[in-house]
Motif scaffolding. Structure first.
Motif, PDB file in Angstrom:
ATOM      1  N   PRO A  77      -0.463   0.643  16.317  1.00  0.00           N
ATOM      2  CA  PRO A  77       0.111   0.183  14.963  1.00  0.00           C
ATOM      3  C   PRO A  77       0.911  -0.993  14.548  1.00  0.00           C
ATOM      4  CG  PRO A  77       1.611   1.997  16.128  1.00  0.00           C
ATOM      5  CD  PRO A  77       0.299   1.833  16.852  1.00  0.00           C
ATOM      6  N   ASP A  78       1.539  -1.377  15.581  1.00  0.00           N
ATOM      7  CA  ASP A  78       2.288  -2.713  15.582  1.00  0.00           C
ATOM      8  C   ASP A  78       1.599  -4.036  15.885  1.00  0.00           C
ATOM      9  OD1 ASP A  78       4.546  -1.279  14.559  1.00  0.00           O
ATOM     10  OD2 ASP A  78       5.084  -0.737  16.640  1.00  0.00           O
ATOM     11  N   THR A  79       1.063  -3.939  17.180  1.00  0.00           N
ATOM     12  CA  THR A  79       0.125  -5.163  17.701  1.00  0.00           C
ATOM     13  C   THR A  79      -1.378  -4.899  17.943  1.00  0.00           C
ATOM     14  OG1 THR A  79       0.387  -4.070  19.879  1.00  0.00           O
ATOM     15  CG2 THR A  79       2.374  -5.655  19.184  1.00  0.00           C
ATOM     16  N   GLY A  80      -1.821  -3.709  17.263  1.00  0.00           N
ATOM     17  CA  GLY A  80      -3.247  -3.638  17.178  1.00  0.00           C
ATOM     18  C   GLY A  80      -3.835  -4.641  16.361  1.00  0.00           C
ATOM     19  N   VAL A  81      -5.093  -5.121  16.773  1.00  0.00           N
ATOM     20  CA  VAL A  81      -6.140  -5.837  16.201  1.00  0.00           C
ATOM     21  C   VAL A  81      -6.619  -5.298  14.811  1.00  0.00           C
ATOM     22  CG1 VAL A  81      -8.309  -7.148  16.172  1.00  0.00           C
ATOM     23  CG2 VAL A  81      -6.800  -6.832  18.235  1.00  0.00           C
ATOM     24  N   LEU A  82      -6.542  -4.153  14.555  1.00  0.00           N
ATOM     25  CA  LEU A  82      -7.093  -3.561  13.267  1.00  0.00           C
ATOM     26  C   LEU A  82      -6.029  -3.799  12.318  1.00  0.00           C
ATOM     27  CD1 LEU A  82      -9.241  -2.132  11.705  1.00  0.00           C
ATOM     28  CD2 LEU A  82      -8.301   0.256  12.474  1.00  0.00           C
ATOM     29  N   ASN A  83      -5.019  -3.274  12.391  1.00  0.00           N
ATOM     30  CA  ASN A  83      -3.876  -3.432  11.410  1.00  0.00           C
ATOM     31  C   ASN A  83      -3.690  -4.922  11.406  1.00  0.00           C
ATOM     32  OD1 ASN A  83      -3.318  -0.808  10.688  1.00  0.00           O
ATOM     33  ND2 ASN A  83      -1.714  -0.654  12.119  1.00  0.00           N
ATOM     34  N   GLN A  84      -3.556  -5.850  12.026  1.00  0.00           N
ATOM     35  CA  GLN A  84      -3.049  -7.227  11.933  1.00  0.00           C
ATOM     36  C   GLN A  84      -4.312  -7.903  11.262  1.00  0.00           C
ATOM     37  OE1 GLN A  84      -2.651  -9.150  15.761  1.00  0.00           O
ATOM     38  NE2 GLN A  84      -0.763  -8.298  15.975  1.00  0.00           N
ATOM     39  N   PHE A  85      -5.768  -7.524  11.369  1.00  0.00           N
ATOM     40  CA  PHE A  85      -6.750  -7.854  10.467  1.00  0.00           C
ATOM     41  C   PHE A  85      -6.740  -7.598   9.075  1.00  0.00           C
ATOM     42  CE2 PHE A  85     -10.901  -6.945   8.684  1.00  0.00           C
ATOM     43  CZ  PHE A  85     -11.501  -8.384   8.704  1.00  0.00           C
ATOM     44  N   LEU A  86      -6.350  -6.351   8.889  1.00  0.00           N
ATOM     45  CA  LEU A  86      -6.124  -5.697   7.464  1.00  0.00           C
ATOM     46  C   LEU A  86      -4.857  -6.630   6.809  1.00  0.00           C
ATOM     47  CD1 LEU A  86      -6.638  -1.866   8.119  1.00  0.00           C
ATOM     48  CD2 LEU A  86      -8.192  -3.481   7.028  1.00  0.00           C
ATOM     49  N   ASN A  87      -3.854  -6.938   7.567  1.00  0.00           N
ATOM     50  CA  ASN A  87      -2.770  -7.480   6.813  1.00  0.00           C
ATOM     51  C   ASN A  87      -3.305  -9.031   6.431  1.00  0.00           C
ATOM     52  OD1 ASN A  87      -1.066  -5.483   6.883  1.00  0.00           O
ATOM     53  ND2 ASN A  87      -0.548  -5.801   9.018  1.00  0.00           N
ATOM     54  N   LEU A  88      -3.943  -9.724   7.381  1.00  0.00           N
ATOM     55  CA  LEU A  88      -4.708 -11.110   7.289  1.00  0.00           C
ATOM     56  C   LEU A  88      -5.486 -10.976   6.222  1.00  0.00           C
ATOM     57  CD1 LEU A  88      -4.726 -13.734   8.459  1.00  0.00           C
ATOM     58  CD2 LEU A  88      -6.769 -13.097   9.796  1.00  0.00           C
ATOM     59  N   ILE A  89      -6.280 -10.057   5.695  1.00  0.00           N
ATOM     60  CA  ILE A  89      -7.091 -10.288   4.547  1.00  0.00           C
ATOM     61  C   ILE A  89      -6.358  -9.737   3.311  1.00  0.00           C
ATOM     62  CG2 ILE A  89      -9.262  -9.927   6.010  1.00  0.00           C
ATOM     63  CD1 ILE A  89      -9.642  -7.233   5.181  1.00  0.00           C
ATOM     64  N   GLY A  90      -4.961  -9.222   3.437  1.00  0.00           N
ATOM     65  CA  GLY A  90      -4.308  -8.902   2.092  1.00  0.00           C
ATOM     66  C   GLY A  90      -4.173  -7.282   2.070  1.00  0.00           C
ATOM     67  N   ILE A  91      -4.500  -6.526   2.874  1.00  0.00           N
ATOM     68  CA  ILE A  91      -4.504  -5.261   2.849  1.00  0.00           C
ATOM     69  C   ILE A  91      -3.557  -4.794   3.559  1.00  0.00           C
ATOM     70  CG2 ILE A  91      -5.403  -2.997   3.272  1.00  0.00           C
ATOM     71  CD1 ILE A  91      -8.264  -4.215   2.677  1.00  0.00           C
ATOM     72  N   HIS A  92      -2.221  -4.699   3.193  1.00  0.00           N
ATOM     73  CA  HIS A  92      -1.112  -4.284   4.119  1.00  0.00           C
ATOM     74  C   HIS A  92      -1.133  -2.810   4.641  1.00  0.00           C
ATOM     75  CE1 HIS A  92       3.082  -4.242   5.286  1.00  0.00           C
ATOM     76  NE2 HIS A  92       3.252  -3.045   4.875  1.00  0.00           N
ATOM     77  N   SER A  93      -1.191  -2.862   5.949  1.00  0.00           N
ATOM     78  CA  SER A  93      -1.477  -1.884   6.704  1.00  0.00           C
ATOM     79  C   SER A  93      -0.703  -1.774   8.184  1.00  0.00           C
ATOM     80  CB  SER A  93      -2.922  -1.610   7.000  1.00  0.00           C
ATOM     81  OG  SER A  93      -3.161  -0.649   8.066  1.00  0.00           O
ATOM     82  N   ASN A  94       0.155  -0.620   8.248  1.00  0.00           N
ATOM     83  CA  ASN A  94       0.726  -0.344   9.526  1.00  0.00           C
ATOM     84  C   ASN A  94       0.557   1.066   9.940  1.00  0.00           C
ATOM     85  OD1 ASN A  94       2.188   0.970   7.489  1.00  0.00           O
ATOM     86  ND2 ASN A  94       4.453   0.531   8.275  1.00  0.00           N
ATOM     87  N   LEU A  95      -0.908   1.326   9.365  1.00  0.00           N
ATOM     88  CA  LEU A  95      -1.188   3.020   9.830  1.00  0.00           C
ATOM     89  C   LEU A  95      -1.246   3.338  11.440  1.00  0.00           C
ATOM     90  CD1 LEU A  95      -4.107   3.030   7.438  1.00  0.00           C
ATOM     91  CD2 LEU A  95      -1.973   4.219   7.068  1.00  0.00           C
ATOM     92  N   GLY A  96      -0.674   4.537  11.712  1.00  0.00           N
ATOM     93  CA  GLY A  96      -0.978   4.726  13.012  1.00  0.00           C
ATOM     94  C   GLY A  96      -2.241   5.692  13.439  1.00  0.00           C
ATOM     95  N   TRP A  97      -3.112   4.858  13.542  1.00  0.00           N
ATOM     96  CA  TRP A  97      -4.557   5.428  13.700  1.00  0.00           C
ATOM     97  C   TRP A  97      -4.683   6.325  14.902  1.00  0.00           C
ATOM     98  CZ3 TRP A  97      -7.516   3.837   9.882  1.00  0.00           C
ATOM     99  CH2 TRP A  97      -7.341   2.639   9.187  1.00  0.00           C
ATOM    100  N   ILE A  98      -3.704   6.220  15.814  1.00  0.00           N
ATOM    101  CA  ILE A  98      -3.905   7.069  17.122  1.00  0.00           C
ATOM    102  C   ILE A  98      -2.277   7.837  17.403  1.00  0.00           C
ATOM    103  CG2 ILE A  98      -5.718   6.036  18.266  1.00  0.00           C
ATOM    104  CD1 ILE A  98      -3.675   4.911  20.104  1.00  0.00           C
TER     105      ILE A  98
END
Length: 288
Positions: A125-146
């Protein structure tokens, strides 16, 4: 008479291996599922259906079975759907189709343990590539996928679909090779559009591939263990725990009789599903 004797002699080595490595352990396991086999008990005693009663009266097991069926059904449908789309797209005469087929199949050869560890970092949720990518493209995300109980099973399903859709694609491609081009040409002459050609020409020819994929997908879905175990260890809580993880934990705690009973239930369930799918297919094919 001599030919029958020779055939039995040739079959015997394979039967002995099959009996020793599969049938005999299965029979022994079935016996132990009716016992109190436990690391704490020095003597193994027959207790009848007590292990099975414990399984079916444990409310926590309802969630475990629910997770398993959710995973098996959803991954079976999605892997088949995306595998078919990939097969239809890459069955066309395009220059890079062999490279693309290889790229989409490559995840299948990866170790499930490695895949679980890699996606553990991707879904962080904090250092994951998926959330960082979503934040990079303007989609604020800190979802706890697992770590979110509502998302964790969907994350596990997504990993399996990404990994195994290419395998479904290969089986569908094999089926598509059997479709005569003359059938497509004849349907075009009759004025059929793409959907009509798929329904009337393609679908009947790839029905064996569909049945094979569905059978393999359901079996692999119900037997899932290593990816989810590595990714979440069945957590948070029991939100992603499946039957094989429960079996593993039972044996780890020395509760062998309970774990064997649970394994027997899964064996019977898989056997019923396999036989049912095969009978359904042979019946529709007109094979007695």
């Amino acid at each position: 008479m001599r030919n029958k004797t020779y055939s039995k002699i040739y079959i015997m080595p394979a039967f002995i291996i099959f009996f020793t490595l599969f049938l005999l352990p299965s029979i022994i396991g079935l016996f132990y599922s009716f016992t109190n086999w436990n690391v704490m008990n020095q003597q193994i005693k027959f207790i009848g259906l007590d292990n099975y009663k414990s399984i079916f009266t444990d409310k926590r097991m309802f969630r475990v079975f629910g997770n398993t069926f959710f995973y098996a059904i959803l991954t079976s449908v999605l892997k088949g759907f995306f595998g078919l789309l990939l097969a239809l797209a890459l069955n066309r005469e395009i220059k890079s189709r062999n490279y693309l087929r290889t790229i989409f199949f490559l995840p299948m050869i990866l170790s499930n343990l490695v895949v679980g560890l890699v996606f553990q970092q991707i879904f962080h949720p904090d250092t994951g590539v998926l959330n960082q990518f979503l934040n990079l493209i303007g989609i604020h995300s800190n979802l706890g996928w697992i770590i979110d109980p509502k998302l964790v099973m969907w994350s596990c399903v997504g990993i399996e679909v990404w990994k195994a859709a290419g395998f479904n694609m290969v089986i569908f491609l094999a089926g598509l090779q059997l479709v005569p081009k003359e059938m497509y040409e004849a349907s075009e002459v009759d004025g059929a559009n793409a959907c009509q050609k798929f329904k009337s020409v393609t679908l009947p020819f790839i029905m064996p591939s569909i049945m094979i994929n569905m059978l393999l997908n359901v079996i692999s879905g119900l037997k899932v263990f290593d990816v989810i175990f590595t990714l979440t260890n069945g957590g948070p809580g029991r939100a992603s725990e499946v039957v094989n993880i429960t079996i593993f934990k039972s044996f780890s705690m020395g509760n062998y009789g309970y774990g064997t009973a649970l394994n027997t239930i899964m064996f019977v369930l898989l056997a019923i599903i396999s036989v049912s799918v095969i009978q359904f297919y042979t019946k529709n094919e007109g094979v007695e």
